[in-house]
Design a protein around this motif. Structure first.
Motif, short mmCIF file in Angstrom:
data_model
loop_
_atom_site.label_atom_id
_atom_site.label_comp_id
_atom_site.label_asym_id
_atom_site.label_seq_id
_atom_site.Cartn_x
_atom_site.Cartn_y
_atom_site.Cartn_z
N LEU A 1 16.77 47.10 53.60
CA LEU A 1 16.21 48.33 53.27
C LEU A 1 17.00 49.26 52.33
O LEU A 1 17.65 50.21 52.78
N PRO A 2 16.83 48.93 51.26
CA PRO A 2 17.37 49.89 49.95
C PRO A 2 16.99 51.08 49.97
O PRO A 2 16.12 51.59 50.38
N ALA A 3 17.96 51.96 49.48
CA ALA A 3 17.68 53.26 49.07
C ALA A 3 16.49 53.59 48.21
O ALA A 3 15.85 54.44 48.79
N GLY A 4 16.33 53.25 47.43
CA GLY A 4 15.26 53.45 46.28
C GLY A 4 13.83 52.78 46.66
O GLY A 4 13.59 51.66 46.34
N ARG A 5 13.29 53.44 47.71
CA ARG A 5 11.86 52.72 48.29
C ARG A 5 11.00 53.74 48.22
O ARG A 5 11.13 55.12 48.16
N ARG B 1 10.08 48.66 46.18
CA ARG B 1 11.24 49.15 45.84
C ARG B 1 11.25 49.63 44.35
O ARG B 1 10.84 49.06 43.44
N ILE B 2 11.70 50.88 44.20
CA ILE B 2 11.67 51.41 42.86
C ILE B 2 12.71 51.24 42.13
O ILE B 2 13.84 51.42 42.36
N LEU B 3 12.37 50.54 40.97
CA LEU B 3 13.47 49.86 40.09
C LEU B 3 13.85 51.01 39.08
O LEU B 3 15.06 50.74 38.59
N GLY C 1 8.72 58.53 32.58
CA GLY C 1 7.84 59.64 32.51
C GLY C 1 7.07 59.44 33.78
O GLY C 1 7.60 59.48 34.91
N ALA C 2 5.71 59.39 33.56
CA ALA C 2 4.86 59.33 34.80
C ALA C 2 4.70 57.90 35.43
O ALA C 2 3.75 57.86 36.16
N TRP C 3 5.46 56.88 35.10
CA TRP C 3 5.42 55.65 35.64
C TRP C 3 6.73 55.33 36.09
O TRP C 3 7.97 55.70 35.93
N LEU C 4 6.49 54.52 37.44
CA LEU C 4 7.59 53.71 38.21
C LEU C 4 7.53 52.50 37.83
O LEU C 4 6.39 51.73 38.11
N GLU C 5 8.74 51.83 37.71
CA GLU C 5 8.88 50.26 37.95
C GLU C 5 8.96 49.92 39.10
O GLU C 5 10.00 50.36 39.61
N VAL C 6 8.05 49.02 39.85
CA VAL C 6 8.51 48.83 41.48
C VAL C 6 8.48 47.41 41.73
O VAL C 6 7.84 46.73 40.95
N GLU D 1 4.68 57.07 46.98
CA GLU D 1 5.36 58.33 47.68
C GLU D 1 6.80 57.79 48.04
O GLU D 1 6.99 56.64 48.60
N LYS D 2 7.74 58.34 47.58
CA LYS D 2 9.26 57.91 47.51
C LYS D 2 9.68 58.26 49.13
O LYS D 2 9.26 59.29 49.82
N LEU D 3 10.51 57.47 49.34
CA LEU D 3 11.02 57.48 50.95
C LEU D 3 12.21 58.35 50.88
O LEU D 3 12.95 58.36 49.89
#
Lengths: 240, 594
Positions: free
Chosen positions: A175-179, A210-212, A216-221, A238-240
């Motif tokens: 359960l990594p932090a950046g989720r 997982r958010i890597l 900008g307005a984009w997330l690498e997941v 939506e970030k946890l």
């Protein structure tokens, strides 16, 4: 830290009247209104797992699977030993094609592994670390006799430090932090941060990612279940 | 209402009994066809809709699934359900073929079916000969009396994407007798006649032609190259091409007409596979679809039946459209569907609608929502997959008669005295505030913060102290030298703290402080140390401290004097001497350490 401890110990339960209003809206089938009311309660009591659980219920009943998964996951992170929260999270995840227990892992083993939350394990890890270091310091400063007396306690504390440290690290890996959770109905994962890049995958609403990185307005997941990654609009997650 | 519920109960009980009698039958729509024609094989399974037959394998015959229809019929209170699987058989060569027995688990296999594929009619055989009659199509500068053309809407299409196919027959002369049309042989294509036969007049090469056209649509069944063989038109023409002007010419011409067999050029169609990324419920339909669902009643009792009608309409191969996936509703019993197809022409496209009618029986009371049904398709215009949704349907289910509700729950599922899960849903709300104080305390303690440095600092300090202690134990002389002044200072303070009654003790402590300092500094026994020995050691240094030596000598002699005459030393004297010794040890400390 003292303030935080006091705040944790003396945290007052959520005000009864707003909660009753939210519950009444939920019972009447006004799930959007109930969700708004629960969100207000959570803003005042962000550490209350039951409120996140209730918000997840309201979102799921109003058809917002992604937001329901987000709330259930937050409730699970706060109180993983709550069987109801665990069940509802699994129920919502199954609708998005995922399961709470990762494939290949026996259910009881995963339940035991996640019996303690990451923040609880962090506390136990640091408690064991403090105990170990203080006992070790006392043993160094003391006489040979006191060292012999402290030896058993010191070994126990060190073993607990190792156990909780490894457990904590393992849980952070699972359960990594950046989720985050996909909240768009049919999200597209592109090969780059922009509309000009081709769509590599589509992912269903409610899928945990997982958010890597961000651009900008984009997330690498990365999709935790499938092990694939791509770029997605930040508004779809939506970030946890 | 009770009567109705009992009736439904009886119907469903009968359905359960019918399910036990599983039977399979197979029929062909034709036993003798010409090469290029297709046959329809229907496999009907009665008694249960769950089993599905395996498509038969026949050498030199291509077999495609065309669809499935389900039905529940009620005759004299007896319920029978049946599922009919339809397959298209396209022989690749002439001969005698046998459809092998089709097996379904739990049922006796079907009897073998035989059919014959003929090479074609004599006229066709002639046309298929190596040297067919020349096709007098429109050529530059030429203007034949009759000719026939065939054209495809396009030369490239996706699998199952419909392509219009038009055959036009042109004639500039009056025809005698009937005109015979032989459809082309299709390879890798299914044909659907649009039923559109147009005709008119046009000018070609300055000559007026009357034309007739026949339109159909073709559905490629697999990727690759699909072939459309020549279409044949057999006509009776006036011999010589023209009828004379007078009666006798026309009479003799009609008496001996010329038979001419015309054919079109063969065509090919490049068929591309559908792109990846198809939705889970995609069944291969290429075109454009819409779906709507409805029920005949929105308020009923648990155990009562309602009719759910789902209509999928649009453009595409509607015949092969399977039933949309039913929603997963454990509290509802769905019975097998009955389907019907209505084909129609939509412009130049083939389309229509397929209707699925299902009997639905809610098992429990309460509000019930039949969620939106979906059907996915590939839209060739947008070059993307799309999904059509129906509207969800909300039902109000009242409590049913407990005496009749139980058998309705499910044929094949015997009533169980145990707990039976009816529907899976989330659990109810939880009251807030039930937080774990221990968990919160641990979480607060484990939060990142500078206080976590403290145990490490303590441990580091202990390490340093332990290290120094170990060094001291390992080298006692160095420790004695290092602590010489501290020891002297301790004695000086003890001396100053002595009461007046203990002046001798105070003087003795002052003497021990002075001699002890030099004994520690020079690592010698204090008892054997004399002023002369100390002075000698100090004078042997490169820069002897002459002033300090004089003061040392004075203090040392004064102490000796007081030691043997203690009555002469007052409190002030002890204090003065202590300060002098303190200053001397400090001065020598600097001197000796430099």
């Amino acid at each position: 830290m003292i303030i935080a401890l006091l705040a944790a110990l003396l945290a007052l339960p959520a005000a009864a009247a707003p909660y009753n209003d939210a519950k009444a809206a939920y019972d009447a089938g006004h799930f959007d209104s109930a969700a708004s009311a629960f969100a207000v309660l959570i803003a005042a009591h962000p550490g209350d797992a039951a409120l996140h659980y209730d918000l997840g219920n309201a979102w799921l009943k109003s058809g917002k699977l992604g937001r329901a998964c987000t709330s259930y996951q937050r409730a699970f992170d706060l109180d993983p030993r709550d069987g109801d929260g665990r069940r509802n999270l699994d129920f919502a995840l199954r609708r998005s094609g995922e399961e709470l227990t990762p494939p290949g892992i026996p259910g009881p083993a995963f339940t035991a592994f996640t019996a303690l939350s990451a923040r609880e394990l962090s506390g136990l890890h640091w408690l064991a670390a403090w105990t170990t270091l203080i006992l070790a310091g006392l043993a160094l400063l003391g006489s040979a006799q006191s060292r012999a007396r402290l030896r058993g306690w010191l070994l126990g504390a060190a073993a607990a430090w190792l156990l909780f440290g490894l457990w904590w690290a393992g849980l952070r890996a699972v359960l990594p932090a950046g989720r985050g959770v996909i909240v768009a109905e049919r999200a597209e994962l592109r090969n780059g941060p922009g509309q000009t890049f081709t769509v590599g995958y589509t992912a269903p609403e409610g899928r945990r990612v997982r958010i890597l990185s961000e651009s900008g307005a984009w997330l690498e997941v990365g999709l935790l279940k499938e092990g694939v990654k791509g770029w997605i609009l930040a508004s779809s997650v939506e970030k946890l | 209402m009770k009567t109705a519920a009992l009736a439904v109960c009886a119907v469903l009980t009968a359905a359960a009994a019918a399910a036990a009698d599983l039977s399979v039958s197979a029929t062909l729509d034709n036993q003798r066809v010409e090469l290029g024609d297709q046959l329809m094989l229907s496999v009907a399974i009665s008694g249960s809709g769950s089993a599905a037959p395996q498509p038969p394998l026949i050498a030199d015959v291509e077999i495609y699934e065309s669809g499935k229809s389900q039905s529940v019929s009620i005759i004299n209170g007896r319920v029978s359900s049946s599922v009919v699987h339809t397959y298209v058989l396209a022989p690749r060569k002439a001969g005698r073929f046998v459809v092998p027995p089709i097996e379904v688990p739990g049922a006796a296999p079907t009897a073998p079916l035989e059919f014959v594929v003929e090479q074609g009619s004599p006229a066709t055989q002639t046309a298929a000969a190596p040297s067919p009659a020349p096709n007098p199509g429109p050529r530059p500068g030429g203007s034949p009396d009759v000719f026939v053309t065939a054209a495809l809407e396009k030369n490239r299409a996706f699998v199952n994407e419909q392509v219009s196919f038009v055959v036009r027959f042109f004639t500039a002369v009056p025809l005698l007798g009937a005109t015979q049309y032989d459809a082309p042989k299709l390879t890798g294509l299914l044909s659907e006649n649009l039923g559109a036969e147009g005709q008119g007049t046009t000018m070609i090469g300055g000559r007026s032609y009357h034309f007739s056209e026949l339109k159909s649509v073709l559905f490629p069944v697999q990727a690759g190259r699909a072939a459309i063989g020549p279409a044949f038109v057999t006509v009776q023409l006036p011999r010589g091409g023209r009828m004379g002007d007078d009666f006798f010419d026309r009479f003799f011409t009609m008496a001996a007409p010329e038979t001419r067999r015309l054919h079109t050029d063969p065509l090919t169609l490049s068929v591309d596979p559908l792109p990846p990324g198809a939705p889970d419920d995609f069944s291969g339909i290429v075109g454009a679809l819409s779906i709507e669902s409805s029920v005949d009643r929105a308020r009923l009792k648990a155990g009562e039946a309602l009719n759910l009608t789902v209509i999928v309409s649009g453009v595409g191969n509607i015949k092969s459209l399977p039933e949309p996936k039913r929603p997963d509703l454990p509290s509802v019993r769905f019975f097998d569907s009955e389907s019907s197809v209505k084909l129609e022409r939509r412009g130049d496209k083939a389309g229509g609608s397929k209707t699925f009618k299902t009997v639905v029986v809610p098992k429990v009371s309460g509000p019930l929502e039949i969620p939106a049904l979906t059907v996915s398709y590939y839209d060739p215009a947008k070059r993307a997959y799309a999904r059509a949704h129906s509207q969800s349907i909300r039902l109000s289910v009242l409590p049913g008669d407990p005496n009749t509700a139980l058998p309705i729950v499910g044929p094949g599922a015997a009533p169980s005295p145990g707990v039976t899960e009816v529907a899976s849903d989330i659990l109810y709300l939880k009251a807030p505030g039930g937080r774990s104080a221990l968990g919160d305390t641990l979480a607060a303690f484990g939060a990142p913060g500078p206080w976590h440095i403290l145990p490490f600092a303590f441990f580091l300090l202990a390490l340093i102290l332990d290290w120094r202690r170990r060094i001291a134990v390992a080298d006692p002389r160095a420790r004695r030298v290092r602590h010489a002044r501290a020891a002297a200072e301790r004695r000086l303070k003890q001396a100053e703290a002595q009461p007046d009654a203990q002046r001798a003790r105070a003087v003795a402590l002052l003497g021990e402080a002075l001699t002890g300092y030099f004994a520690d500094t020079f690592d010698q026994p204090a008892a054997s140390l004399t002023l002369k020995a100390v002075a000698l050691r100090l004078q042997n240094r490169e820069t002897p401290p002459a002033a300090e030596l004089a003061r040392l000598k004075s203090a040392w002699e004064e102490l000796d004097l007081l030691r043997y005459a203690p009555g002469g030393a007052g409190q002030a004297e002890v204090k003065r001497l202590a300060d002098e010794i303190r200053a001397l040890t400090l001065a020598f400390e600097k001197e000796l350490r430099s």
